[in-house]
Design a protein around this motif. Structure first.
Motif, PDB file in Angstrom:
ATOM      1  N   SER A   1       0.861  -1.180   0.000  1.00  0.00           N
ATOM      2  CA  SER A   1       0.000   0.000   0.000  1.00  0.00           C
ATOM      3  C   SER A   1       0.897   1.230   0.000  1.00  0.00           C
ATOM      4  O   SER A   1       2.088   1.149   0.319  1.00  0.00           O
ATOM      5  N   ASP A   2       0.315   2.373  -0.364  1.00  0.00           N
ATOM      6  CA  ASP A   2       1.076   3.630  -0.373  1.00  0.00           C
ATOM      7  C   ASP A   2       0.681   4.534   0.788  1.00  0.00           C
ATOM      8  O   ASP A   2       0.839   5.744   0.718  1.00  0.00           O
ATOM      9  N   ILE A   3       0.200   3.947   1.877  1.00  0.00           N
ATOM     10  CA  ILE A   3      -0.257   4.745   3.021  1.00  0.00           C
ATOM     11  C   ILE A   3       0.894   5.454   3.722  1.00  0.00           C
ATOM     12  O   ILE A   3       0.721   6.539   4.285  1.00  0.00           O
ATOM     13  N   SER A   4       2.094   4.881   3.685  1.00  0.00           N
ATOM     14  CA  SER A   4       3.210   5.475   4.429  1.00  0.00           C
ATOM     15  C   SER A   4       4.249   6.147   3.536  1.00  0.00           C
ATOM     16  O   SER A   4       5.007   6.979   4.011  1.00  0.00           O
ATOM     17  N   ARG A   5       4.309   5.775   2.280  1.00  0.00           N
ATOM     18  CA  ARG A   5       5.211   6.412   1.325  1.00  0.00           C
ATOM     19  C   ARG A   5       4.636   6.189  -0.073  1.00  0.00           C
ATOM     20  O   ARG A   5       3.902   5.231  -0.302  1.00  0.00           O
ATOM     21  N   PRO A   6       4.935   7.083  -1.033  1.00  0.00           N
ATOM     22  CA  PRO A   6       4.364   6.937  -2.379  1.00  0.00           C
ATOM     23  C   PRO A   6       4.776   5.635  -3.049  1.00  0.00           C
ATOM     24  O   PRO A   6       5.849   5.100  -2.798  1.00  0.00           O
ATOM     25  N   ALA A   7       3.890   5.132  -3.902  1.00  0.00           N
ATOM     26  CA  ALA A   7       4.200   3.973  -4.740  1.00  0.00           C
ATOM     27  C   ALA A   7       4.580   4.476  -6.125  1.00  0.00           C
ATOM     28  O   ALA A   7       3.838   5.246  -6.739  1.00  0.00           O
ATOM     29  N   ALA A   8       5.726   4.056  -6.628  1.00  0.00           N
ATOM     30  CA  ALA A   8       6.232   4.577  -7.896  1.00  0.00           C
ATOM     31  C   ALA A   8       5.319   4.247  -9.065  1.00  0.00           C
ATOM     32  O   ALA A   8       5.335   4.944 -10.076  1.00  0.00           O
ATOM     33  N   PHE A   9       4.524   3.186  -8.955  1.00  0.00           N
ATOM     34  CA  PHE A   9       3.672   2.779 -10.068  1.00  0.00           C
ATOM     35  C   PHE A   9       2.302   3.459 -10.054  1.00  0.00           C
ATOM     36  O   PHE A   9       1.491   3.225 -10.940  1.00  0.00           O
ATOM     37  N   ARG A  10       2.041   4.313  -9.067  1.00  0.00           N
ATOM     38  CA  ARG A  10       0.738   4.957  -8.995  1.00  0.00           C
ATOM     39  C   ARG A  10       0.786   6.362  -9.589  1.00  0.00           C
ATOM     40  O   ARG A  10       1.550   7.217  -9.143  1.00  0.00           O
ATOM     41  N   CYS A  11      -0.042   6.609 -10.598  1.00  0.00           N
ATOM     42  CA  CYS A  11      -0.259   7.931 -11.160  1.00  0.00           C
ATOM     43  C   CYS A  11      -1.528   8.508 -10.517  1.00  0.00           C
ATOM     44  O   CYS A  11      -2.187   7.822  -9.741  1.00  0.00           O
ATOM     45  N   PRO A  12      -1.893   9.766 -10.807  1.00  0.00           N
ATOM     46  CA  PRO A  12      -3.037  10.370 -10.115  1.00  0.00           C
ATOM     47  C   PRO A  12      -4.309   9.524 -10.165  1.00  0.00           C
ATOM     48  O   PRO A  12      -5.004   9.393  -9.160  1.00  0.00           O
ATOM     49  N   ASN A  13      -4.623   8.947 -11.316  1.00  0.00           N
ATOM     50  CA  ASN A  13      -5.839   8.146 -11.432  1.00  0.00           C
ATOM     51  C   ASN A  13      -5.583   6.815 -12.123  1.00  0.00           C
ATOM     52  O   ASN A  13      -6.481   6.255 -12.749  1.00  0.00           O
ATOM     53  N   SER A  14      -4.382   6.336 -12.036  1.00  0.00           N
ATOM     54  CA  SER A  14      -4.045   5.116 -12.761  1.00  0.00           C
ATOM     55  C   SER A  14      -2.905   4.387 -12.079  1.00  0.00           C
ATOM     56  O   SER A  14      -2.234   4.931 -11.209  1.00  0.00           O
ATOM     57  N   LEU A  15      -2.720   3.135 -12.487  1.00  0.00           N
ATOM     58  CA  LEU A  15      -1.624   2.317 -11.993  1.00  0.00           C
ATOM     59  C   LEU A  15      -0.764   1.894 -13.173  1.00  0.00           C
ATOM     60  O   LEU A  15      -1.276   1.334 -14.151  1.00  0.00           O
ATOM     61  N   ARG A  16       0.517   2.148 -13.099  1.00  0.00           N
ATOM     62  CA  ARG A  16       1.437   1.813 -14.193  1.00  0.00           C
ATOM     63  C   ARG A  16       1.799   0.335 -14.112  1.00  0.00           C
ATOM     64  O   ARG A  16       2.018  -0.215 -13.036  1.00  0.00           O
ATOM     65  N   GLN A  17       1.860  -0.287 -15.263  1.00  0.00           N
ATOM     66  CA  GLN A  17       2.115  -1.721 -15.351  1.00  0.00           C
ATOM     67  C   GLN A  17       3.495  -2.066 -14.799  1.00  0.00           C
ATOM     68  O   GLN A  17       4.487  -1.399 -15.081  1.00  0.00           O
ATOM     69  N   LEU A  18       3.562  -3.138 -14.002  1.00  0.00           N
ATOM     70  CA  LEU A  18       4.836  -3.622 -13.488  1.00  0.00           C
ATOM     71  C   LEU A  18       5.555  -4.416 -14.571  1.00  0.00           C
ATOM     72  O   LEU A  18       4.921  -4.987 -15.458  1.00  0.00           O
ATOM     73  N   PRO A  19       6.888  -4.481 -14.515  1.00  0.00           N
ATOM     74  CA  PRO A  19       7.626  -5.226 -15.544  1.00  0.00           C
ATOM     75  C   PRO A  19       7.251  -6.700 -15.549  1.00  0.00           C
ATOM     76  O   PRO A  19       7.159  -7.329 -14.495  1.00  0.00           O
ATOM     77  N   LYS A  20       7.002  -7.234 -16.766  1.00  0.00           N
ATOM     78  CA  LYS A  20       6.711  -8.656 -16.985  1.00  0.00           C
ATOM     79  C   LYS A  20       5.428  -9.105 -16.290  1.00  0.00           C
ATOM     80  O   LYS A  20       5.267 -10.296 -15.983  1.00  0.00           O
ATOM     81  N   CYS A  21       4.517  -8.144 -16.042  1.00  0.00           N
ATOM     82  CA  CYS A  21       3.255  -8.466 -15.372  1.00  0.00           C
ATOM     83  C   CYS A  21       2.064  -8.006 -16.213  1.00  0.00           C
ATOM     84  O   CYS A  21       2.196  -7.145 -17.088  1.00  0.00           O
ATOM     85  N   SER A  22       0.904  -8.557 -15.924  1.00  0.00           N
ATOM     86  CA  SER A  22      -0.322  -8.143 -16.580  1.00  0.00           C
ATOM     87  C   SER A  22      -0.725  -6.756 -16.104  1.00  0.00           C
ATOM     88  O   SER A  22      -0.138  -6.196 -15.168  1.00  0.00           O
ATOM     89  N   LEU A  23      -1.743  -6.186 -16.763  1.00  0.00           N
ATOM     90  CA  LEU A  23      -2.272  -4.903 -16.317  1.00  0.00           C
ATOM     91  C   LEU A  23      -2.913  -5.058 -14.940  1.00  0.00           C
ATOM     92  O   LEU A  23      -3.433  -6.111 -14.588  1.00  0.00           O
ATOM     93  N   TRP A  24      -2.875  -3.981 -14.172  1.00  0.00           N
ATOM     94  CA  TRP A  24      -3.583  -3.971 -12.898  1.00  0.00           C
ATOM     95  C   TRP A  24      -5.092  -4.053 -13.159  1.00  0.00           C
ATOM     96  O   TRP A  24      -5.595  -3.469 -14.122  1.00  0.00           O
TER      97      TRP A  24
END
Length: 341
Positions: free
Chosen positions: A182-205
């Motif tokens: 979760s990003d409750i304590s620090r930002p998540a690099a894959f989270r955009c304002p209204n979207s989630l960026r795909q992780l390497p070698k993984c399916s879409l969120w």
């Protein structure tokens, strides 16, 4: 009828493994809890969070991450409980061997700092044994449950710096197939304002919810993604961050690994720098006796107890992040640089 209370089952497995348990630290406080956690029978999936780490020392971000996932993903994931497993003392010393006089809290003290913080006794258990004894206990527990036709799965709980657009940690290192953050304590690099960026070698969120069968139901959001906060063009592999509590993705090739994300409301994140154990050790190394507890209270769990431990063994040298090979703190800085709020 055999007990389905998590605490009873853990105590039985511990006894079979020859592990001694402090009566005052019974697993999940099952002797006193009014509503002890139960496991669902008939092979319905049950999940337990496995939260390993050095926690040298534990801080408010660690606790916020644990609470966020327990409170907001418990129903979706059928979370019965959580286990905190502390890094062995010799491994902690090896990790900090290049520092002149590092703050190295014993496992017993790190566990005490967690317990003193008032974590929910009937849902969270701080395991005080070695990492090897944990592996033995876990294996014994799962063998016992298999005979009762109870399906117990462990989910690895990690900070968002361990799951990024650069790479995602393999939960198999802790015997898990799935990891959650979760990003409750620090930002998540894959989270955009209204979207989630795909992780390497993984399916879409995709949003995920559990049906009565216990199998995950996944549906990719069809809404087009918005432009990232940095103003760059939308990249392939971006989908809307679901309003559902949990989003999930998985590796595109075997071996299967699944990653889950429990987003926080952006307004719920604390302002300022994210807390870190490195920063707490720097405070301990540089603050005087009069200031110490007040500064620790801003970021650390159980600041009074931690201050007492620090004053007993000091003085300490301030830690410095290592760039090569990158240490945990350096990875956090890289993850923060990738964030697209």
């Amino acid at each position: 009828m055999a007990s389905r209370r998590v605490g009873d089952l853990v105590e039985k497995a511990a006894a079979q493994q020859g592990l001694r348990n402090d009566p005052s630290q019974r697993p999940f406080n099952n002797g006193n809890a009014q509503d002890p956690p139960l496991l669902r029978p008939n092979r319905a999936p049950n999940h337990v969070l496995l939260y390993p780490g050095c926690f040298n020392p534990p801080h408010k971000g660690h606790l916020a991450l644990l609470n966020q996932v327990l409170r907001n993903a418990g129903a979706d994931l059928s979370l019965a409980a959580a286990v905190i497993v502390l890094t062995d003392d010799d491994k902690l010393a090896a990790k900090n061997r290049k520092e002149e006089r590092p703050l190295l809290l014993s496992k017993a003290r790190r566990a005490a700092l967690w317990r003193e913080a008032g974590i929910t006794g009937d849902r969270v258990w701080v395991f005080g044994g070695s990492e090897d004894s944990w592996k033995g206990l876990r294996g014994q527990l799962q063998r016992n449950l298999a005979r009762q036709k109870i399906d117990l799965r462990f989910l690895l709980l990690v900070g968002p710096d361990w799951i990024s657009v650069r790479s995602a940690t393999d939960p198999k290192s802790w015997g898990c197939v799935e990891a959650v953050t979760s990003d409750i304590s620090r930002p998540a690099a894959f989270r955009c304002p209204n979207s989630l960026r795909q992780l390497p070698k993984c399916s879409l969120w995709a949003p995920c919810s559990y049906q009565s069968s216990g199998q995950p139901s996944m549906a990719v959001a069809e809404t087009p993604c918005e432009t990232p906060a940095d103003g760059s063009n939308s990249a392939p592999g971006l989908v809307y961050a679901s309003t559902a509590v949990v989003s999930t993705c998985q590796t595109l090739r075997k071996p299967l690994r699944r990653y889950r994300f429990v987003p926080c409301e952006l307004g719920d994140r604390p302002q300022g720098e994210a807390p870190s154990s490195t920063e707490i050790r720097r405070i301990i190394a540089t603050c005087g006796r009069e200031q110490l507890e007040g500064e620790l209270a801003k970021v650390a769990l159980s600041p009074s107890l931690l201050a007492m431990y620090a004053l007993e063994g000091g003085p300490y040298t301030a830690p410095a992040p290592r760039a090569s090979p990158p240490d945990h703190e350096t990875r956090k800085l890289r993850a923060a640089a990738d964030v697209k709020w």
